[in-house]
Design a protein around this motif. Structure first.
Motif, mmCIF file in Angstrom:
data_model
loop_
_atom_site.group_PDB
_atom_site.id
_atom_site.type_symbol
_atom_site.label_atom_id
_atom_site.label_comp_id
_atom_site.label_asym_id
_atom_site.label_seq_id
_atom_site.Cartn_x
_atom_site.Cartn_y
_atom_site.Cartn_z
ATOM 1 N N SER A 1 0.835 -1.210 0.000
ATOM 2 C CA SER A 1 0.000 0.000 0.000
ATOM 3 C C SER A 1 0.860 1.247 0.000
ATOM 4 O O SER A 1 0.549 2.226 -0.698
ATOM 5 N N TRP A 2 1.950 1.241 0.766
ATOM 6 C CA TRP A 2 2.871 2.374 0.757
ATOM 7 C C TRP A 2 3.404 2.602 -0.658
ATOM 8 O O TRP A 2 3.447 3.739 -1.154
ATOM 9 N N GLU A 3 3.802 1.539 -1.308
ATOM 10 C CA GLU A 3 4.355 1.667 -2.650
ATOM 11 C C GLU A 3 3.340 2.255 -3.618
ATOM 12 O O GLU A 3 3.641 3.186 -4.384
ATOM 13 N N ASN A 4 2.109 1.747 -3.574
ATOM 14 C CA ASN A 4 1.076 2.245 -4.480
ATOM 15 C C ASN A 4 0.711 3.691 -4.186
ATOM 16 O O ASN A 4 0.502 4.494 -5.103
ATOM 17 N N ASN A 5 0.626 4.050 -2.913
ATOM 18 C CA ASN A 5 0.237 5.414 -2.554
ATOM 19 C C ASN A 5 1.337 6.423 -2.876
ATOM 20 O O ASN A 5 1.049 7.568 -3.236
ATOM 21 N N ILE A 6 2.604 6.034 -2.725
ATOM 22 C CA ILE A 6 3.696 6.927 -3.120
ATOM 23 C C ILE A 6 3.667 7.141 -4.636
ATOM 24 O O ILE A 6 3.852 8.270 -5.118
ATOM 25 N N MET A 7 3.423 6.066 -5.371
ATOM 26 C CA MET A 7 3.315 6.217 -6.821
ATOM 27 C C MET A 7 2.159 7.137 -7.190
ATOM 28 O O MET A 7 2.278 8.010 -8.071
ATOM 29 N N TRP A 8 1.030 6.987 -6.516
ATOM 30 C CA TRP A 8 -0.120 7.846 -6.795
ATOM 31 C C TRP A 8 0.204 9.301 -6.495
ATOM 32 O O TRP A 8 -0.145 10.202 -7.274
ATOM 33 N N SER A 9 0.891 9.553 -5.385
ATOM 34 C CA SER A 9 1.228 10.919 -5.006
ATOM 35 C C SER A 9 2.156 11.569 -6.024
ATOM 36 O O SER A 9 1.990 12.740 -6.385
ATOM 37 N N LEU A 10 3.136 10.836 -6.513
ATOM 38 C CA LEU A 10 4.059 11.381 -7.504
ATOM 39 C C LEU A 10 3.335 11.670 -8.818
ATOM 40 O O LEU A 10 3.625 12.668 -9.494
ATOM 41 N N ARG A 11 2.395 10.825 -9.173
ATOM 42 C CA ARG A 11 1.658 11.059 -10.419
ATOM 43 C C ARG A 11 0.760 12.291 -10.307
ATOM 44 O O ARG A 11 0.518 12.969 -11.311
ATOM 45 N N GLN A 12 0.240 12.565 -9.107
ATOM 46 C CA GLN A 12 -0.593 13.755 -8.947
ATOM 47 C C GLN A 12 0.198 15.030 -9.189
ATOM 48 O O GLN A 12 -0.342 16.034 -9.656
ATOM 49 N N CYS A 13 1.484 15.000 -8.852
ATOM 50 C CA CYS A 13 2.324 16.188 -9.045
ATOM 51 C C CYS A 13 2.567 16.505 -10.518
ATOM 52 O O CYS A 13 3.049 17.586 -10.840
ATOM 53 N N GLU A 14 2.258 15.578 -11.398
ATOM 54 C CA GLU A 14 2.452 15.831 -12.819
ATOM 55 C C GLU A 14 1.405 16.790 -13.373
ATOM 56 O O GLU A 14 1.601 17.365 -14.442
ATOM 57 N N HIS A 15 0.293 16.966 -12.656
ATOM 58 C CA HIS A 15 -0.729 17.900 -13.108
ATOM 59 C C HIS A 15 -0.231 19.325 -12.889
ATOM 60 O O HIS A 15 0.144 19.713 -11.780
ATOM 61 N N LEU A 16 -0.246 20.115 -13.943
ATOM 62 C CA LEU A 16 0.352 21.443 -13.901
ATOM 63 C C LEU A 16 -0.391 22.405 -12.998
ATOM 64 O O LEU A 16 0.189 23.377 -12.514
#
Length: 871
Positions: A554-569
C-alpha cells in the motif's frame, strides 16, 4: 489514541471545529484560542513558527434602542453574551500565488465576528504575520452606506469599490469613551454599540422616554431604531465562518489581462454569518511578485450576497467542476445550524468578471433533507481527477453522524450514499484523501476514524501503523481527550490532528501548566485501498520491522499515486511527505526504496528493465519527457537517491562497489536532467528574443505592452558555444541567429551585456559556470586583489545583484528573473522553439517557479524565521 510519528505542542487550547488547515505551499495553520500558529511540518523541532495574535476589536456602531425594548426576546443573545477574550473560530488558506511573494493568504474569523486576511512577513523579518485587510470593516462600511437595507444588498452591489477604508468612518470613538460621554449627559434610553448595552438613567419618568431617546440619538450621531432592527443589523455583522474558493481562471487555462491591467485569475472568499447570508469578496492575483520593497497590492472587491439559509451559516466549502472545459463552473456547499445543507453552482466567468453578482448568479442545485436537525459542523467536498463527472460531499454534524452525498454531472443527479454514526460527539474534522477513495473524520470525543469509500458507500477501516518514524517527540504527553480538526498533507501521505488535553491525566507540577494542546502527525501512506490491485510478485519486506507485506505494498502504491498527482500542472509541486517517507524507509530497507524508484522510473521511461539499465539508457529518452516530470525526477534524484544512508558494516566490499556504481549512475542522471532543462530554458529565451527582434522590425522598434523580455542573451550564447559538443543542433542554429543580430538592436530590445563586473570591486567576471562566478580580482598598484565568489541567476546566467533575490530551497539556486509558465508546460523538447513560442513570447511570468525543480521560489530567510519546505 496513539501519538503518531511526531507531535508538537501549542501554547493555547483550540475551541472550534476545523481548527487546522494545510496550505498548498506546505504550511499548517492552527487556531488555538486567541492565537493562530503557523507551522512548517518539515521543521517542527527547533524550527521557527509564525504567529497571529488576534487583538480585541472595537465594536461597530449599529444604532440606539430605547429602554422599553431592553427586554425584547430578539436581544437575548446580545444581553447574555459574555465573550471576554477574542477567539479564532474559523481559518482558511487561499490558493497559492495571491500574496505579494506568490505564497498563500490566510483568512480568519473570530468570535467577535471579525474577518481579517494575513500574509507571511517575508520582508519584515518578524514572527508576527502581517494583516492585509479587515473584511468586516469593509462590510460594515458598505452596509452603513446602504443603511442596512436588505433589499439593497441582496441584488445591487455594482457601486462597491476596491478594498480600503472609507475615511468617513475611520474616526469612531472607543466604546469606553462613548459610554462615559453618554453617562455624563444623563441621556435616557439604551445605547447599543455592537452588542454593548448600557442603561443610562433608570430614574427618568417614563413619559419622557421617547424624548430623551431621540436626544441621545441626535447627540451620538446614531439612529434610533427598534429592537428587531438592531438584532438584524447585529446579525449581518456577526460573521462565523470563512472559506476560499479554488483558483478561478479562464477556460483556456491562462491569465489574460483585462482592460484595467489585472488578470482574470482570481479567488473568491466566502464569508457566512448569523443572518444566514453569505458575502463574496474577489481577490485578484498580483500583477507581479517581489522579494523586497513594495506595498501590498492585494485588493478585495465585494461582488455579491447570497441569502443561503434562514439561520446561522456554520460551514462553507468550494470545489471546481472540470467536466465542462469550455464553461468551467464552481460548486459552493453551505451548512447551517438548523441542519440544512445546500449546494449552489455558479459560472467561473461571472465570478471573475462581473461587478454586480446577485442572488441569481448562484443557482441552487440541491438542498439536503433535514432529518435530525443537528447543526452542520464541517463540510468536505472533492471532485476526483479519475472521475471528473462525480462530486463527493461529506457532511459532519453536531450529533456525531456523517452523511455522504454523490452528485453526477452534467445531469446534476444526487444520490445519498448513507448516514454513518462514527462518533459520539460533534464532528470537528473531515478530509477526503487519495482522490476521494478515503475519508478521515474526528470528533470532540477524541475519536479518529478512517473510512474507505467504494461503490457509493463508506466502510470503516483501521488506521495503518505509524511507521516509518522520521522523528519523535518525548516532551509531548499522550493524554488527549478531544480532537478539534484534521488536515491531510498535499501528497496525502500524512494526517495532522489537533488535540486537546485531559488535565486530569497531566502532571500538575509542570505538564498541566505547559501543555495546552498539540498537533499530532500520523502516517496514512500505508492505507490499504481496494482499488489498488497492481501488486508486485515475490514481495518480501520482512526486513522492515512493524509493517506487513500488505502495508508495504500500500505504501508503494500510494507513493506512486502521489508522484503522479504532481504531474498535473495546476497542482503546486509539494513532495515533502513523499521524500520524508522514502528517506525514513531508506534508513532501514534500502532495497525497498530501490524497488519503489524502479517502479517509478519504469513508469516514466516506459521500460521494464532493471534499474541499472534504465539509468544507463535514460539520457536518450530525456528529450521526450515533459518538463514537469523532469523537474520531479531532479527532485527525487537529489533528495532521495543521492542521499545515502549510514553504511552497514556487515555489507561486503563487493556490495559497496555495486552501490557506488549505482550512485554514480544516479549522479549522471541528475546531471543529464539539469542539462536537458537548461537547454529548454536557453532555447525558450533565445526564441523569445528572436521573436521580439522580428516584431520590432515590423512595429518600427516599439515593443508590445506586457511582453516578457529575457535578459542575459550574451551569456546564453556563450554557454551554447562552450557546450557545442553536447547541445542540440537546433539550439546552436538559434544561438547563431541571435548572435548575428546587431548589438545595438539587441540593446534596444533587451538588456544585452557581454562584459560583467563584480558587485564588490570593478574586476571583470568571466562565464565559467552557469551556477557560480569568480571575478578576476581588482588590479591595483600592489597587485591583484582577492577574487570574489558571486551567484549567477538560474534563469539568465547573469551575475545576481547583492539585493535579495528568489531562492530555491531544493537546488539552492538563486534567480533575479522569472520565467513564463509556457516553459513548464513543454510536453517534450520542441523540434522548433520559434514555432512553439508564438503567443508565449508576450506572456508575462505568472508565478516564481524554479525552472529546474518546479517548486515555488521564495526569499531566503534566516533559520529563526518561518519559511515553507515543499521538499
Amino acid at each position: 489514541m496513539s501519538l503518531g510519528f511526531q507531535a508538537t505542542a501549542l501554547v493555547a487550547s483550540p475551541s472550534c471545529a476545523n481548527a487546522i488547515a494545510w496550505s498548498d505551499e506546505n504550511l499548517l495553520a492552527v487556531a488555538s484560542g486567541h492565537l493562530v500558529s503557523i507551522l512548517n511540518p518539515a521543521k517542527l523541532f527547533g524550527g521557527a513558527r509564525g504567529l497571529i495574535t488576534v487583538p480585541a476589536s472595537k465594536p461597530f456602531h449599529v444604532g440606539l434602542i430605547g429602554k422599553k425594548d431592553l427586554l425584547s426576546s430578539c436581544l437575548l443573545p446580545t444581553c447574555v453574551s459574555r465573550d471576554i477574550r477574542p477567539c479564532v473560530r474559523s481559518i482558511s488558506w487561499s490558493p497559492i500565488g495571491f500574496a505579494p511573494n506568490a505564497s498563500c493568504l490566510l483568512a480568519l474569523c473570530t468570535n467577535e465576528g471579525r474577518v481579517k486576511v494575513y500574509r507571511m512577513p517575508f520582508r519584515e523579518f518578524r514572527v508576527e504575520w502581517v494583516e492585509v485587510m479587515d473584511i468586516s470593516e469593509m462590510l460594515y462600511d458598505y452596509l452603513k452606506k446602504a443603511n442596512f437595507e436588505v433589499s439593497s444588498i441582496s441584488s445591487n452591489v455594482s457601486d462597491t469599490t476596491e478594498a480600503g477604508s472609507d475615511p468617513e468612518y475611520t474616526d469612531d470613538v472607543p466604546i469606553s469613551q462613548f459610554m462615559k460621554a453618554n453617562k455624563k449627559r444623563k441621556q435616557k434610553g439604551l445605547t447599543v454599540v455592537a452588542g454593548a448595552v448600557k442603561e443610562k438613567d433608570s430614574h427618568r419618568v417614563p413619559a419622557s422616554e421617547a424624548k430623551h431617546s431621540k436626544a441621545a440619538a441626535r447627540n451620538s450621531g446614531l439612529p434610533l431604531i427598534a429592537a428587531e432592527e438592531y438584532a438584524s443589523r447585529n446579525a449581518m455583522l456577526s460573521l462565523l465562518t470563512v472559506a476560499w474558493s479554488p483558483y478561478l481562471q479562464s477556460a483556456c487555462g491562462g491569465d489574460i489581462p483585462s482592460t484595467d491591467g489585472s488578470t482574470n485569475g482570481c479567488t473568491v472568499l466566502a464569508v457566512g454569518g448569523k443572518s444566514g447570508r453569505l458575502s463574496f469578496w474577489r481577490f485578484r492575483k498580483p500583477q507581479c511578485y517581489y522579494t523586497q520593497s513594495g506595498t501590498d497590492s492585494n485588493s478585495a472587491m465585494l461582488v455579491g450576497f447570497l441569502q443561503a439559509h434562514d439561520t446561522w451559516v456554520t460551514a462553507i466549502t468550494w470545489t471546481l467542476q472540470v467536466s465542462d472545459a469550455s464553461n468551467p463552473r464552481v460548486l459552493l456547499c453551505t451548512g447551517s445550524s438548523d441542519g440544512s445543507v445546500k449546494i449552489w453552482r455558479a459560472c467561473n466567468r461571472e465570478l471573475q468578471d462581473s461587478s454586480d453578482i446577485s442572488h441569481d448568479s448562484f443557482s441552487l442545485l440541491k438542498e439536503v433533507t433535514v432529518i435530525d436537525y443537528a447543526p452542520v459542523s464541517v463540510l468536505s467536498v472533492i471532485v476526483p481527477l479519475d472521475s471528473p463527472r462525480k462530486t463527493y460531499l461529506a457532511i459532519g454534524k453536531g450529533s456525531g453522524s456523517i452523511d455522504v452525498l454523490v452528485c453526477e454531472t452534467p445531469n446534476n443527479t444526487f444520490e445519498k450514499a448513507g448516514s454513518y454514526h462514527g462518533h459520539n460527539h460533534i464532528v470537528t474534522g473531515l478530509a477526503w484523501a487519495f482522490d476521494g477513495r478515503c475519508l478521515y473524520s474526528c470528533s470532540q470525543d477524541n475519536s479518529l476514524c478512517s473510512w474507505i469509500f467504494m461503490e457509493n458507500s463508506l466502510r470503516k477501516v483501521p488506521f495503518p501503523s505509524n511507521t516509518p518514524a522520521v522523528k519523535s517527540s518525548s516532551d509531548v504527553p499522550n493524554a488527549f481527550d478531544s480532537c478539534f480538526g484534521l488536515a491531510v498533507s498535499p501528497g496525502n501521505l500524512v494526517l495532522a490532528v489537533v488535540h486537546g488535553y485531559d488535565v486530569e491525566l497531566l502532571n500538575p507540577m509542570y505538564e498541566a501548566r505547559a501543555c495546552k494542546a498539540a498537533v499530532a502527525f500520523r502516517w496514512i501512506g500505508g492505507q490499504h485501498l481496494d482499488t489498488f490491485s497492481d501488486i508486485l510478485p515475490d514481495c518480501d519486506f520482512e526486513s522492515f520491522p512493524g509493517l506487513s507485506n500488505r502495508e508495504m505494498i500500500s505504501w508503494e502504491n500510494n507513493i506512486m499515486w502521489s508522484l503522479r498527482q504532481c504531474e498535473h500542472l495546476e497542482k503546486a509541486v509539494v513532495v515533502w511527505d513523499v521524500i520524508a517517507a522514502l528517506s525514513a524507509f531508506n534508513e532501514s530497507d534500502h532495497k525497498y526504496v530501490e524497488r519503489v524508484l524502479l517502479k517509478w522510473l519504469a513508469y516514466i521511461f516506459r521500460s521494464q528493465s532493471s534499474i541499472s539499465t534504465i539509468l544507463s539508457e535514460a539520457s536518450r529518452h530525456l528529450p521526450r519527457i515533459a518538463s514537469r516530470v523532469l523537474q520531479l525526477l531532479n527532485i527525487i534524484t537529489s533528495q532521495v537517491a543521492l542521499k545515502k544512508p549510514e553504511a552497514d558494516k556487515t555489507i561486503s566490499k563487493q556490495r559497496d562497489d555495486a552501490e557506488e556504481e549505482e550512485m554514480m549512475m544516479w549522479m549522471q542522471l541528475r546531471s543529464n536532467v539539469e542539462k536537458e532543462l537548461r537547454e529548454r530554458l536557453v532555447g525558450f529565451s533565445l526564441s523569445v528574443i528572436s521573436s521580439l527582434v522580428s516584431n520590432s522590425n515590423e512595429n518600427n522598434g516599439h515593443k508590445e505592452f506586457g511582453c516578457w523580455t529575457p535578459i542575459g542573451s550574451a551569456q546564453m550564447e556563450k554557454w551554447v558555444d562552450l557546450n557545442r559538443a553536447n547541445v542540440n543542433e537546433h539550439l546552436k542554429l538559434l544561438a547563431e541567429k541571435v548572435g548575428r543580430t546587431k548589438k545595438r538592436k539587441l540593446r534596444s530590445i533587451c538588456e544585452y551585456k557581454t562584459e560583467e563586473e563584480c558587485n564588490f570591486c570593478s574586476a571583470s567576471v568571466p562565464l565559467d559556470s552557469p551556477e557560480n562566478a569568480f571575478c578576476r580580482g581588482e588590479k591595483t598598484d600592489a597587485g591583484t586583489g582577492p577574487s570574489h565568489k558571486l551567484l549567477r541567476c538560474a534563469v539568465s546566467m547573469r551575475v545576481c545583484l547583492p539585493t535579495p533575490s528568489w531562492h530555491c530551497v531544493c537546488c539552492k539556486r538563486s534567480a533575479s528573473q522569472l520565467v513564463p509558465l509556457a516553459l513548464f508546460t513543454l510536453p517534450e523538447y520542441p523540434s522548433d522553439f520559434e514555432s512553439f513560442v508564438g503567443r508565449c513570447a508576450h506572456e508575462k511570468p505568472v508565478k516564481p517557479l524554479c525552472p529546474f525543480c518546479g517548486i515555488l521560489l521564495q526569499r531566503l530567510q534566516p533559520e529563526f524565521l518561518l519559511s515553507p519546505s515543499p521538499v
